[in-house]
Design a protein around this motif. Structure first.
Motif, short mmCIF file in Angstrom:
data_model
loop_
_atom_site.label_atom_id
_atom_site.label_comp_id
_atom_site.label_asym_id
_atom_site.label_seq_id
_atom_site.Cartn_x
_atom_site.Cartn_y
_atom_site.Cartn_z
N ALA A 182 48.15 -74.74 -17.76
CA ALA A 182 48.42 -73.35 -18.14
C ALA A 182 47.57 -72.38 -17.33
N MET A 183 48.05 -71.13 -17.25
CA MET A 183 47.31 -70.03 -16.65
C MET A 183 46.79 -69.12 -17.77
N VAL A 184 45.54 -68.75 -17.69
CA VAL A 184 44.94 -67.81 -18.64
C VAL A 184 44.53 -66.57 -17.86
N PHE A 185 44.90 -65.40 -18.37
CA PHE A 185 44.58 -64.16 -17.67
C PHE A 185 44.34 -63.04 -18.67
N TYR A 186 43.65 -62.02 -18.21
CA TYR A 186 43.42 -60.84 -19.06
C TYR A 186 44.50 -59.83 -18.75
N GLY A 187 45.26 -59.44 -19.79
CA GLY A 187 46.32 -58.46 -19.63
C GLY A 187 45.91 -57.11 -20.16
N ALA A 188 46.28 -56.06 -19.43
CA ALA A 188 46.00 -54.68 -19.85
C ALA A 188 47.30 -54.01 -20.26
N ALA A 189 47.21 -53.03 -21.12
CA ALA A 189 48.40 -52.29 -21.57
C ALA A 189 48.87 -51.35 -20.47
N ALA A 190 50.16 -51.01 -20.50
CA ALA A 190 50.71 -50.06 -19.55
C ALA A 190 50.11 -48.67 -19.80
N THR A 191 49.88 -47.94 -18.74
CA THR A 191 49.28 -46.61 -18.85
C THR A 191 50.20 -45.50 -18.39
N THR A 192 51.40 -45.81 -17.92
CA THR A 192 52.31 -44.78 -17.46
C THR A 192 53.03 -44.13 -18.63
N GLN A 193 53.63 -42.98 -18.40
CA GLN A 193 54.22 -42.19 -19.49
C GLN A 193 55.39 -42.90 -20.16
N TYR A 194 56.24 -43.54 -19.39
CA TYR A 194 57.51 -44.00 -19.92
C TYR A 194 57.55 -45.48 -20.30
N ALA A 195 56.57 -46.28 -19.90
CA ALA A 195 56.66 -47.72 -20.05
C ALA A 195 56.00 -48.21 -21.33
N PRO A 196 56.74 -48.94 -22.20
CA PRO A 196 56.12 -49.52 -23.39
C PRO A 196 55.45 -50.87 -23.13
N GLU A 197 55.76 -51.49 -21.99
CA GLU A 197 55.18 -52.79 -21.65
C GLU A 197 54.54 -52.73 -20.26
N ASN A 198 53.50 -53.52 -20.07
CA ASN A 198 52.99 -53.77 -18.73
C ASN A 198 53.63 -55.05 -18.22
N VAL A 199 53.67 -55.21 -16.91
CA VAL A 199 54.33 -56.36 -16.31
C VAL A 199 53.42 -57.00 -15.28
N TYR A 200 53.24 -58.31 -15.41
CA TYR A 200 52.51 -59.12 -14.45
C TYR A 200 53.50 -60.07 -13.77
N TRP A 201 53.21 -60.38 -12.50
CA TRP A 201 54.13 -61.21 -11.71
C TRP A 201 53.47 -62.51 -11.28
N VAL A 202 54.23 -63.60 -11.40
CA VAL A 202 53.78 -64.92 -10.98
C VAL A 202 54.71 -65.42 -9.88
N GLU A 203 54.14 -65.89 -8.78
CA GLU A 203 54.93 -66.48 -7.70
C GLU A 203 54.06 -67.48 -6.96
N PHE A 204 54.71 -68.39 -6.26
CA PHE A 204 53.96 -69.36 -5.48
C PHE A 204 53.24 -68.66 -4.33
N GLY A 205 52.00 -69.05 -4.12
CA GLY A 205 51.19 -68.44 -3.08
C GLY A 205 49.72 -68.63 -3.39
N GLU A 206 48.89 -68.05 -2.58
CA GLU A 206 47.44 -68.19 -2.76
C GLU A 206 46.99 -67.44 -4.01
N GLY A 207 46.48 -68.17 -5.00
CA GLY A 207 46.03 -67.54 -6.23
C GLY A 207 44.59 -67.07 -6.15
N LEU A 208 44.26 -66.13 -7.01
CA LEU A 208 42.90 -65.60 -7.07
C LEU A 208 42.24 -66.15 -8.32
N ALA A 209 41.30 -67.07 -8.14
CA ALA A 209 40.62 -67.68 -9.28
C ALA A 209 39.57 -66.73 -9.84
N MET A 210 39.41 -66.77 -11.16
CA MET A 210 38.36 -65.98 -11.78
C MET A 210 36.99 -66.44 -11.27
#
Length: 850
Positions: A192-220
């Motif tokens: 599994a992947m564990v990450f810290y998610g932040a809430a959306a801060t824009t005017q119109y968006a009720p959700e924030n969106v994070y993207w996962v794809e194959f590639g070089e990951g950034l480890a904590m």
């Protein structure tokens, strides 16, 4: 406000006026008992209460008796559609307490039953990939800040990837995580992947969106913070909590500001009136300390631009101070307070309108509403539901209580996109008790930490795959008609409801398709809800042939889904741009600008015709689709037009509506269009003209019903009785839906609390009668502006083969230099902009004989 909802208890006075209100968080999962401290109620007396629950239903409890030391239960009336039982009890004392017992909403089945639903929608948390090939990437949607976990099996299912490949990629950090194009560090936890998610801060968006794809990951990364041997432990830390009002959609009229939330606490506070709210401050620290409270208040646009406002703020019965301002403002004021004014963490805040009412003014222009209240206070270092987000203090040691497992986890989330794993933390015992603590060093008072009791309590995002949209392919670049539906993951069934319309358009030679708007967000706004993403779609496809854009979905201005969410009567399902509109005599409101989404170069002159079906559910959308197809297949554009003019009125309401009707007769006559004109004549002529002339014509069939005159949300005509209202839209009066053209004030205000309460949308969704489409203002417009727009509209409409959106587009472009954009672009088309509204050009072979 808690992550997943709140409940508000109201003490009711005469005529159900709100005397006092208290709000508490409610968590998804099992049944809960909420306790409210209700001031000024006496033992032996009876009181009326109302409860607004987390899904917006209201429960009433009448005649609740307060008894000392007794917890008698009085059954509460069930809200409509609710199956959960509700009860309210009260007990008396020095401070009487009323307890509200209600069932909390269950989280989605795909999530743990003890965790809140952290995403928008009524679909499954994991969207199983249905594409022909594998997805290019996976989107993770979330509403609230916190520590999230997503597994390899979930990613594989959502994207059509090989699970074993995903497991290996996670183990080797060959999976990239990003948010808004910025890399985000994450932590591998087995598969599994564990990450810290932040809430959306824009005017119109009720959700924030994070993207996962194959590639070089950034480890904590990590930071070592072992507890010092002789450390000084912080007893509490400075925290803040905001209680956002959510039981009142206050911004549907009277206000012009767009920089304030559109939900608030119930009740407009008039001159001399007071409203109290009670809040439980989470894990409030004991002892003596100083904090502050910030109130966010909103005043309306009144007839007097300099209307004076003065508000007294009290906490725990003590006056903290007052704040004053002039005119319409989103006003913020902060006051210090001592902890002695709280009662075991309970804050009772009172707002009093201390401004004197203006003499000679019909409306109380001192009025205001309370939008939100924030507290800065000292909070204990204690896990709440297995989690805590805290700051460092002055001491060099942090000790957190409430630990129930032997594997708590600490992150430094000072930089949310690059959190650090805290190593060296130790479990210990508090002095003189068996309470388990997690202890670590406080290296910097400015740092922020996220602590969880165990992995079992991590939050869960919604998981959906995303590929390259077909409409971006070369073969689809020549689309002429696009229907945008709400995200299928939010609310299913819209695609099926709109598919017949796209099939009909294609069968008649117009290249059309239905697109999930989430694909548009994924392509143009990093997945966030954003109306400008829709404009970007129009700009991308208009050069290759896009003419018509049909938006499907309601859109009351609760952008963050605080009050209304998926499945409610007028939720924010399909976004639009908004603007404040100032009008005469203090009138003002915030209006939607759908037409601006087709303005691809932002010059105020749209290039793509935009329409909307403001449906809150697929069934309502299907009604409009059926009407649209029936209008065209029945060739109803051949029927005559009904043109109605209000009486000219007098004083400030005077306008020559008869002249306006005369001006649109000219292009109709030149084009040979059949029409009938009706004039109301005087203030009492509406009923006679309606019953004797207009309704018989509509019953026999009309292509267009046009009205010039004074209107509001539910009535046409400034006559007594009204000329036409919602009640007259019925199959008994006419059965063939027509097009309604009403270039007047507010008859098309589909952004209101309930779209079907307004005249034009009411007719749009009425089955077997009403309108197949319509054009009218969602706000206010001057008489001369409506007249000029209509003249240009009919000049364009009286051409062979003209479609409704095409005529509206030409009229808008022709008047853009003379009508202010906040009024011109508020004139909205409901229904399909591709609806044929004039004689189509015959298709066939031309044989030329010389």
């Amino acid at each position: 406000m808690a992550q997943d909802g709140s409940a508000t208890l109201h003490l009711l006075g005469e005529k159900d006026s709100i005397v006092w209100s208290g709000t508490q968080a409610i968590s998804a999962g099992s049944e809960q008992l909420l306790t409210f401290a209700v001031p000024s109620i006496e033992a032996g007396c009876n009181y009326d209460f109302a409860v607004f629950d987390e899904v917006g239903k209201i429960w009433f409890a009448r005649g609740v008796e307060v008894a000392i030391g007794n917890r008698g239960v009085t059954e509460m009336a069930q809200p409509s559609g609710q199956n959960d039982s509700g009860a309210l009890s009260a007990s008396g004392g020095v401070t009487a307490r009323a307890a509200v017992k209600m069932a909390a909403p269950m989280a989605m089945a795909a999530a743990s039953a003890t965790l809140p639903q952290t995403w928008i929608g009524n679909g499954p948390r994991i969207g199983i990939w249905q594409g022909a090939g594998a997805a290019e990437r996976v989107r993770l949607s979330l509403r609230y800040p916190g520590l999230y976990r997503v597994t390899a099996s979930e990613l594989a299912a959502a994207a059509g990837w090989s699970e074993s490949q995903v497991v290996a990629a996670i183990g080797n950090y060959r999976v990239a995580l990003s948010c808004q194009g910025v890399p985000v560090a994450w932590l591998a936890d087995g598969d599994a992947m564990v990450f810290y998610g932040a809430a959306a801060t824009t005017q119109y968006a009720p959700e924030n969106v994070y993207w996962v794809e194959f590639g070089e990951g950034l480890a904590m990364g990590s930071i070592e913070l072992p507890p010092p041997e002789e450390g000084v432990a912080n007893t509490s830390f400075a925290d803040s909590v905001t209680f956002q009002g959510s039981d009142y959609l206050a911004r549907v009229t009277y206000g012009t500001l767009t920089n304030a939330p559109f939900v608030a606490f119930s009740g407009v506070i008039l001159s001399g009136a007071s409203v109290s709210h009670s809040f439980n401050l989470p894990s409030c620290a004991a002892g003596a300390w100083s904090g502050s409270v910030t109130v966010r208040l909103l005043s309306y646009r009144e007839k007097r631009d300099n209307a004076a406002h003065n508000v007294e703020i009290s906490l725990g019965g003590e006056l903290l101070g007052e704040t004053s301002w002039l005119g319409e403002q989103y006003h913020e004021a902060t006051f210090p307070f001592d902890s002695a004014l709280l009662n075991n963490g309970l804050a009772v805040l009172k707002l009093r309108n201390a401004a004197a009412r203006t003499a000679g003014v019909s409306d109380d222009d001192t009025r205001f509403i309370c939008v939100a209240i924030s507290f800065n206070y000292q909070r204990e270092y204690r896990l709440d539901n297995g989690s805590l987000r805290c700051n460092g203090g002055d001491g060099d040691l942090i000790e957190v209580s409430g630990v129930a497992s032997d594997k708590p986890f600490v992150l430094d989330v000072t930089a949310p996109q690059a959190p650090l794993v805290v190593t060296g933390a130790e479990l210990g015992r508090s002095v003189g008790s068996d309470t388990t603590l997690i202890r670590f060093a406080n290296s910097d008072s400015g740092r922020t930490f996220q602590i969880v009791d165990s992995w079992d309590g991590l939050l869960l995002p919604a998981v959906r795959g995303a590929g390259k949209p077909l409409w971006l392919e070369t073969a689809a670049a020549s689309l002429q008609h696009i229907t945008l539906i709400p995200p299928v993951a939010w609310y299913g069934g819209f695609r099926e409801a709109l598919a017949p319309l796209a099939a009909y358009r294609n069968s008649h030679g117009m290249r059309a398709t239905v697109i999930d708007v989430e694909e548009v967000y994924n392509t143009y706004s990093h997945g966030l809800v954003d109306p400008l993403a829709i404009r970007s779609l129009a700009a991308a496809l208009q050069p290759s042939g896009l003419k018509y854009l049909l938006l499907v979905g309601s859109a009351a201005f609760d952008f963050k889904h605080e009050r209304l969410t998926v499945g409610d009567y007028s939720a924010w399902l399909m976004p639009t741009l908004v603007v404040g509109q100032s009008f005469l005599e203090g009138n003002g409101m915030v209006v939607p600008l759908d037409a601006a989404l087709g303005d691809i170069d932002n010059d105020g002159k749209p290039e793509v015709a935009v329409g909307r079906i403001p449906a809150a559910n697929p069934a309502a959308a299907a009604v409009v689709v059926n009407k649209t197809i029936a209008y065209e297949t029945g060739r109803r554009w051949r029927k005559p037009l009904a043109v109605v003019a209000d009486w000219d009125n007098s004083d400030e309401r005077f306008y020559r509506f008869g002249r306006s009707a005369g001006r649109i007769e000219q292009p109709l006559r030149r084009a040979g269009r059949s029409y009938k004109r009706f004039d109301l004549g005087n203030s009492s002529g509406g009923e006679k003209v309606r019953n004797n002339d207009v309704l018989p014509m509509l019953r026999s069939g009309a292509s267009i019903f046009h009205f010039f005159g004074h209107t509001n949300e539910q009535n046409l005509g400034d006559t007594r009785p009204r000329f036409l209202s919602n009640a007259h839209i019925s199959a008994a009066n006419w059965q063939d839906p027509m097009i309604a053209i009403i270039p007047a004030c507010r008859a098309n205000r589909w952004q209101g609390l309930t779209a079907t309460a307004t005249f034009m949308p009411y007719g749009l969704f009425a089955a077997g009668t009403g309108f197949a489409a319509g054009i009218g203002s969602t706000g206010n417009i001057l008489g001369r502006e409506g007249e000029e727009l209509a003249v240009e509209f009919y000049a364009a409409l009286c051409q062979d083969g003209t479609r409704l959106g095409e005529a509206m587009l030409q009229a808008t472009q022709a008047t853009a230099d003379t009508i202010p954009a906040e009024r011109l672009l508020s004139v909205s088309l409901v229904g399909d902009p591709a609806l044929m509204a004039a004689m189509p050009v015959a298709q066939g072979t031309i044989i030329l004989i010389r």
